[in-house]
Write a protein that holds these residues in place. Structure first.
Motif: not given
Length: 331
Positions: A77-78, A144-146, A186-188
């Motif tokens: 995430c970082n 979903r992330f992609i 959105r991805p975050y």
């Protein structure tokens, strides 16, 4: 109100939101990790840019937004926080074709392509974080992330381009649609599914109520960003993609009037999001998942506001804290 008199804390003070203000216990190590990546991996940045990115303390944004991540979970995430911010910043003066190429290449890497040895840290770290996420998250979450990464690029950064290159803002209605994606949230947002350990199934995430709530959360982040980043963007002199500038132009408002209207819009979206969550309780066995998802989104809203106010030099008056691109686009 003169530009130098503007203080974003007059509009969005600390603890503005109805969720707890927390910080990840691994924040110091996260900072050491990010500084190391900047120094040792992001070699295409100039020395001046490296110093500025360190002073931005982007790791603190990760730590404030997602306080319950384990250290293992926090690493990708970082890593993504730095990668995505630098990528967006360094595309500031790129052509539409170059922006599209970045979207295609980055999406391909997230889907499994390996970056070549000549590709810089923006691509190398994207492959690393992809593998780190896949080590502890299911494929439904990765997809979903992609998809949210792709949407932010395709319907945000790319659609902004024509307005930025002509230095003419869109109408307020059109701006609100594009800004929802160009804020890159959105991805975050779905990092909250990592914290809770409850990944929403597709039929829940695609429910119109959830999609509306996601839209409102992302819009609140966009208006929050537009308020806090105003000192930096006023210094640039050519920025048009900010809610306050759009309001000034569309309704012939003073700076003070536009700021007040921006806050009203922010508050209306926040209130609608909270009301939808309160009023619709028909998710059956997945209600706990939904509640956790929205709770962590709220903690993220509170956390990023804290980051703006207490942790970063990114949005200083005059734009002096921003790492303006010194090359046309990242290679």
């Amino acid at each position: 109100m003169r530009p130098e008199e503007f203080k974003s804390s007059n509009y969005l003070p600390l603890n503005y939101y109805p969720w707890p203000n927390l910080v990840n216990s691994h924040i110091e190590q996260m900072g050491r990790d990010m500084d190391s990546w900047i120094d040792n991996d992001y070699t295409f940045l100039t020395d001046v840019q490296k110093v500025k990115y360190k002073k931005m303390r982007l790791h603190a944004c990760t730590a404030c937004m997602w306080p319950d991540l384990t250290y293992e979970q926090a690493i990708p995430c970082n890593r993504f926080m730095l990668q995505y911010v630098v990528l967006d910043d360094q595309l500031e003066h790129s052509s539409l074709q170059e922006i599209q190429q970045q979207r295609i290449r980055c999406t391909a890497i997230l889907k499994g392509d390996q970056p070549g040895p000549d590709e810089n840290a923006l691509y190398q770290h994207l492959a690393i974080l992809r593998n780190e996420f896949r080590a502890f998250m299911p494929e439904i979450w990765m997809e979903r992330f992609i998809n949210y990464f792709y949407q932010s690029f395709r319907y945000g950064i790319e659609l902004e381009y024509s307005f930025k290159v002509t230095n003419l803002p869109p109408s307020l209605s059109l701006f609100q649609v594009i800004r929802e994606f160009s804020v890159l949230m959105r991805p975050y947002l779905i990092f909250g599914e990592i914290e809770s350990g409850l990944v929403l199934p597709n039929h829940i995430i695609e429910h119109p109520i959830i999609q509306k709530i996601i839209s409102l959360i992302v819009r609140v982040v966009a208006w929050q960003n537009d308020i806090h980043s105003l000192p930096k963007e006023m210094a640039k002199g050519t920025e048009v993609f900010n809610l306050i500038f759009v309001l000034q132009r569309e309704y012939h408002l003073s700076l003070e009037e536009a700021c007040a209207e921006a806050l009203r819009i922010h508050n209306a979206d926040l209130e609608e999001m909270i009301a939808l969550h309160r009023d619709y309780r028909e998710f059956g066995e997945y209600q706990e998942h939904v509640d956790k998802f929205i709770y962590y989104a709220g903690v993220g809203l509170q956390g990023v506001n804290t980051f703006y106010l207490q942790e970063t030099e990114r949005y200083l008056h005059g734009g002096v804290g921003f790492a303006w691109p010194e090359e046309k686009s990242p290679r």
